[in-house]
Design an enzyme around this catalytic site. Structure first.
Site, PDB file in Angstrom:
ATOM      1  N   TRP A  45     -34.342  53.667 -67.214  1.00 35.26           N
ATOM      2  CA  TRP A  45     -35.736  53.469 -66.758  1.00 35.26           C
ATOM      3  C   TRP A  45     -36.670  53.179 -67.925  1.00 35.26           C
ATOM      4  O   TRP A  45     -36.511  53.767 -68.989  1.00 35.26           O
ATOM      5  CB  TRP A  45     -36.199  54.750 -66.065  1.00 35.26           C
ATOM      6  CG  TRP A  45     -37.687  54.897 -65.931  1.00 35.26           C
ATOM      7  CD1 TRP A  45     -38.544  55.379 -66.876  1.00 35.26           C
ATOM      8  CD2 TRP A  45     -38.487  54.554 -64.800  1.00 35.26           C
ATOM      9  NE1 TRP A  45     -39.842  55.359 -66.392  1.00 35.26           N
ATOM     10  CE2 TRP A  45     -39.831  54.860 -65.117  1.00 35.26           C
ATOM     11  CE3 TRP A  45     -38.210  54.022 -63.526  1.00 35.26           C
ATOM     12  CZ2 TRP A  45     -40.884  54.657 -64.230  1.00 35.26           C
ATOM     13  CZ3 TRP A  45     -39.266  53.817 -62.647  1.00 35.26           C
ATOM     14  CH2 TRP A  45     -40.582  54.130 -62.996  1.00 35.26           C
ATOM     15  N   ASP A  48     -44.429  52.577 -69.733  1.00 36.71           N
ATOM     16  CA  ASP A  48     -45.456  52.009 -70.623  1.00 36.71           C
ATOM     17  C   ASP A  48     -44.945  51.415 -71.951  1.00 36.71           C
ATOM     18  O   ASP A  48     -44.122  52.040 -72.624  1.00 36.71           O
ATOM     19  CB  ASP A  48     -46.446  53.096 -71.058  1.00 36.71           C
ATOM     20  CG  ASP A  48     -46.861  54.015 -69.948  1.00 36.71           C
ATOM     21  OD1 ASP A  48     -46.506  53.777 -68.782  1.00 36.71           O
ATOM     22  OD2 ASP A  48     -47.545  55.007 -70.247  1.00 36.71           O
ATOM     23  N   GLN A  64     -41.762  53.737 -73.068  1.00 40.76           N
ATOM     24  CA  GLN A  64     -41.371  54.961 -72.384  1.00 40.76           C
ATOM     25  C   GLN A  64     -40.023  54.712 -71.734  1.00 40.76           C
ATOM     26  O   GLN A  64     -39.841  53.731 -71.000  1.00 40.76           O
ATOM     27  CB  GLN A  64     -42.422  55.309 -71.312  1.00 40.76           C
ATOM     28  CG  GLN A  64     -43.722  55.798 -71.880  1.00 40.76           C
ATOM     29  CD  GLN A  64     -43.597  57.221 -72.413  1.00 40.76           C
ATOM     30  OE1 GLN A  64     -43.691  58.169 -71.660  1.00 40.76           O
ATOM     31  NE2 GLN A  64     -43.391  57.364 -73.711  1.00 40.76           N
ATOM     32  N   SER A 108     -46.557  58.639 -73.930  1.00 41.50           N
ATOM     33  CA  SER A 108     -47.064  57.403 -74.546  1.00 41.50           C
ATOM     34  C   SER A 108     -47.909  57.615 -75.790  1.00 41.50           C
ATOM     35  O   SER A 108     -48.526  58.667 -75.965  1.00 41.50           O
ATOM     36  CB  SER A 108     -47.891  56.626 -73.516  1.00 41.50           C
ATOM     37  OG  SER A 108     -46.990  56.014 -72.630  1.00 41.50           O
ATOM     38  N   ASP A 171     -51.843  60.166 -74.493  1.00 40.31           N
ATOM     39  CA  ASP A 171     -51.742  58.737 -74.828  1.00 40.31           C
ATOM     40  C   ASP A 171     -52.631  58.344 -76.016  1.00 40.31           C
ATOM     41  O   ASP A 171     -53.520  57.482 -75.890  1.00 40.31           O
ATOM     42  CB  ASP A 171     -52.064  57.864 -73.597  1.00 40.31           C
ATOM     43  CG  ASP A 171     -51.258  58.277 -72.371  1.00 40.31           C
ATOM     44  OD1 ASP A 171     -50.203  58.901 -72.560  1.00 40.31           O
ATOM     45  OD2 ASP A 171     -51.686  57.993 -71.241  1.00 40.31           O
ATOM     46  N   GLU A 225     -55.714  57.107 -68.223  1.00 46.47           N
ATOM     47  CA  GLU A 225     -54.483  57.091 -69.006  1.00 46.47           C
ATOM     48  C   GLU A 225     -54.520  55.911 -69.981  1.00 46.47           C
ATOM     49  O   GLU A 225     -55.222  54.916 -69.767  1.00 46.47           O
ATOM     50  CB  GLU A 225     -53.266  56.943 -68.088  1.00 46.47           C
ATOM     51  CG  GLU A 225     -53.085  58.092 -67.117  1.00 46.47           C
ATOM     52  CD  GLU A 225     -51.769  57.995 -66.355  1.00 46.47           C
ATOM     53  OE1 GLU A 225     -50.978  58.940 -66.436  1.00 46.47           O
ATOM     54  OE2 GLU A 225     -51.525  56.984 -65.659  1.00 46.47           O
TER      55      GLU A 225
END
Ligand code: FRU
Length: 497
Positions: A45, A48, A64, A108, A171, A225
Site C-alpha cells: 500500500w 501521501d 507513506q 507524513s 505532517d 492535514e
C-alpha cells in the site's frame, strides 16, 4: 516518564523485515492496472508523497507505505529516486517504526538539505493510545532523521513534542526562510478547529513554537492535514488537505479535500489569506499533495491518487496507491494556481497522430485510436462554433462497453470526468467550471488512471480507472449538436505499439 526516543527495535532489522514483506506480496502481483509511468510501490500500500527533494544530483520521492499488505497500516517511508522526474529507480525503504515515539507509524513529512550537506527528514511519529480497532485516539509528535547519502537514515528522535496533547498534530513541512528554518504542522485545536502551527529553528534540531499561521474559517473543518507553504511571484500559497469540509457545488465533493488559499506573509506575522479555499484538483482521486522547490526554482507538486472507498480493485492484485504526475505550479494574476505536467514528461510519448479542423456531426462518434490504454490525448475545441450540448472523449473504452467520459458540458459550462459508464471503481462524476471560447484538454492515460489538464493547467481532474482486459479505445463523441475541433492528437507511450 516514557523516553520517547527509546529504541524499541533495531531500525535496520525493521527495514529488512519490511523489504521481505514487500517481496512476499510482490510474488502475487498482477499488473493489469499497475502504472506504466506513475510512481507506485513495488507491492503493498502507498498513500501521501513525503520528503520530496533534490539531493546529491537526484530527485527523491518518499511515500507513506505499508509493506505488509495492500491496505493502510503501520506506516513506513518507501523511496524512489530519479534524475528526470520521469523514470524512477527503486530505493530501499527509508524509515520503519522502531522507536517509542513512532512505534505505530512513521507518518507524513518532508525533507530538506541541512547546512552540513546532509538530508534531513521530518516526519510524524504516531502512537495509538488504545487498541486502534477500538479507538483511533493517537499521540503524535514530530521526529527527525538524517542521511548523508539520501538513502540510509539515522533517527534523531523527537524534535517537536506535542506540548498541548493535541489529538491531531502531524505532517511537518520544513523550508528555509532567509537564515531561519521554518516548520509548519497541521493540527486540530482544542476547540476542534483545523489549524496550521509554525515552528522556527536555527539548526534543524531545536525548534521553537512561533504561533498559529492559519486557522480555517470554516467551522466544519476539523483538521488540516499535510500543510505546504511556498511563495510564487511575491504571493504566498498555503496548501492543505482539509478534513470535514462540506460539499459546495463542484467543490469539496470528496471524503477529504485538498486545496489552497493565496495571501501574504512575512516571518513573525500570521498569514493573511486573500482568497477562499480553492481545489488543487477537481477529480475523485487526489489528496495529500506535497511540493518542493526543484533546481532552477520550479515548484513541483505530486499528489496521492487517493481512493477513500477502500475497495480499490487493485487490492487483490498485490498493490494499492500511486502518485499523480509531477505538476509544475505557477500563479496567475487572479490567484488561480496553475498546475501543468512537468515538460520532461513530453519525452514519454511518441508517434503523434494529429487531426486538424474537424467538425463532428450531430450525435456522432468517431474512433480516434483502437488501442490506447497508455498514452496522451490532446483536444482543442472551438466552443464559439460548437453547438453540441456535450462533446467528449471516451477513454479506456473496452469491448464490454465500459469507458470513462472526459467531456465539455455546454449547459453547465464545465469540464467533467464522468465515471457512470465505468465498470469498476468510483461511480458518478466530477466537474470543474471553465470560461472562455476555446477549450484545451490534455489527457494522460495510464493502465489504472486518467489525468485531465484543462486550459493550460487552470484545473486538473485526477481519476483512477480500471478498464477490463482487451483493447482500450479512444473515441470522440458529440451529443445534441456539432463540435468544432481545432486539433486532436494522440500519442503512444514509448515502448508500446
Ligand atoms: C493524509 C494522512 C496524513 C498522515 C498520513 C498517515 O493522507 O492522513 O495526515 O500523516 O496520511 O498515513
Amino acid at each position: 516518564m516514557i523516553d520517547l526516543n527509546r529504541e524499541i527495535a533495531n531500525h535496520e532489522d525493521e527495514l529488512r523485515r519490511a523489504e521481505a514483506g514487500v517481496d512476499a506480496i510482490e510474488l502475487a502481483l498482477c499488473d493489469r492496472w499497475y502504472p506504466a509511468f506513475h510512481v507506485a510501490a513495488r507491492a503493498g500500500w502507498i498513500n501521501d508523497p513525503n520528503g520530496l527533494s533534490y539531493f546529491n544530483g537526484r530527485y527523491h520521492a518518499f511515500f507513506q507505505h505499508h509493506p505488509y499488505s495492500t491496505k493502510w497500516g503501520p506506516m513506513h517511508w518507501g523511496h524512489v529516486s530519479s534524475t528526470d522526474l520521469v523514470s524512477w529507480d527503486r530505493e530501499p525503504i527509508a524509515l520503519a517504526p522502531s522507536i517509542e515515539a513512532d512505534r505505530d507509524g512513521c507518518w507524513s513529512g518532508s525533507c530538506v538539505t541541512g547546512d552540513d550537506g546532509n538530508l534531513y527528514a521530518f516526519y510524524t511519529g504516531n502512537r495509538w493510545m488504545d487498541d486502534p480497532a477500538v479507538s483511533r485516539a493517537h499521540l503524535q509528535v514530530q521526529c527527525a532523521a538524517v542521511s548523508s547519502d539520501g538513502i540510509h537514515f539515522q533517527k534523531l528522535g523527537v524534535v517537536v513534542p506535542n506540548q498541548e496533547a493535541l489529538s491531531n498534530f502531524r505532517d511537518p513541512k520544513v523550508w528555509r526562510q532567509g537564515d531561519v528554518w521554518c516548520m509548519i504542522v497541521g493540527q486540530q485545536s482544542p476547540l476542534g478547529r483545523g489549524q496550521i502551527s509554525l515552528y522556527t529553528s536555527s539548526d534543524l534540531h531545536v525548534w521553537d513554537y512561533a504561533g498559529i499561521l492559519y486557522e480555517s474559517p470554516d467551522p466544519c473543518v476539523r483538521m488540516l492535514e499535510c500543510p505546504d507553504f511556498f511563495c510564487l511571484d511575491g504571493r504566498w500559497v498555503l496548501c492543505f488537505s482539509a478534513m470535514g469540509m462540506k460539499p459546495k457545488g463542484y467543490v469539496a465533493r470528496n471524503y477529504n479535500n485538498a486545496g489552497y488559499v493565496v495571501g501574504s506573509w512575512e516571518l513573525g506575522r500570521p498569514f493573511e489569506a486573500q482568497t477562499d479555499f480553492r481545489p488543487l484538483d477537481w477529480g475523485h482521486n487526489f489528496y495529500a499533495p506535497q511540493s518542493f522547490t526543484a533546481p532552477g526554482g520550479r515548484q513541483v507538486m505530486f499528489g496521492w491518487m487517493s481512493d477513500f472507498s477502500f475497495d480499490t480493485p487493485t487490492m487483490g492484485d498485490g498493490w494499492c496507491g500511486q502518485f499523480t504526475l509531477p505538476r509544475e505550479l505557477s500563479l496567475r494574476d487572479d490567484d488561480v494556481l496553475l498546475s501543468n505536467p512537468v515538460p520532461e514528461l513530453g519525452d514519454l510519448f511518441k508517434g503523434e497522430h494529429v487531426l486538424n479542423s474537424l467538425t463532428l456531426g450531430n450525435n456522432q462518434e468517431l474512433q480516434i485510436a483502437p488501442e490506447l490504454r497508455c498514452g496522451l490525448v490532446e483536444l482543442t475545441l472551438d466552443l464559439g462554433s460548437t453547438s453540441a450540448e456535450l462533446v467528449g472523449l471516451k477513454v479506456h473504452q473496452t469491448t464490454s462497453g465500459s469507458y470513462l467520459l472526459v467531456a465539455w458540458d455546454a449547459q453547465a459550462r464545465c469540464v467533467m470526468v464522468d465515471a457512470r459508464c465505468a465498470e469498476l471503481g468510483n461511480r458518478g462524476y466530477r466537474a470543474t467550471p471553465v470560461s472562455g471560447k476555446v477549450l484545451r484538454l490534455r489527457v494522460y492515460l495510464d493502465n489504472g488512471s486518467v489525468e485531465v489538464f484543462v486550459n493550460d493547467g487552470e484545473a486538473v481532474l485526477s481519476e483512477l480507472s480500471f478498464p477490463s482486459d482487451g483493447p482500450c479505445a479512444v473515441a470522440l463523441a458529440s451529443v445534441a449538436g456539432t463540435a468544432a475541433v481545432t486539433t486532436l492528437s494522440h500519442a503512444h507511450l514509448r515502448g508500446r505499439a
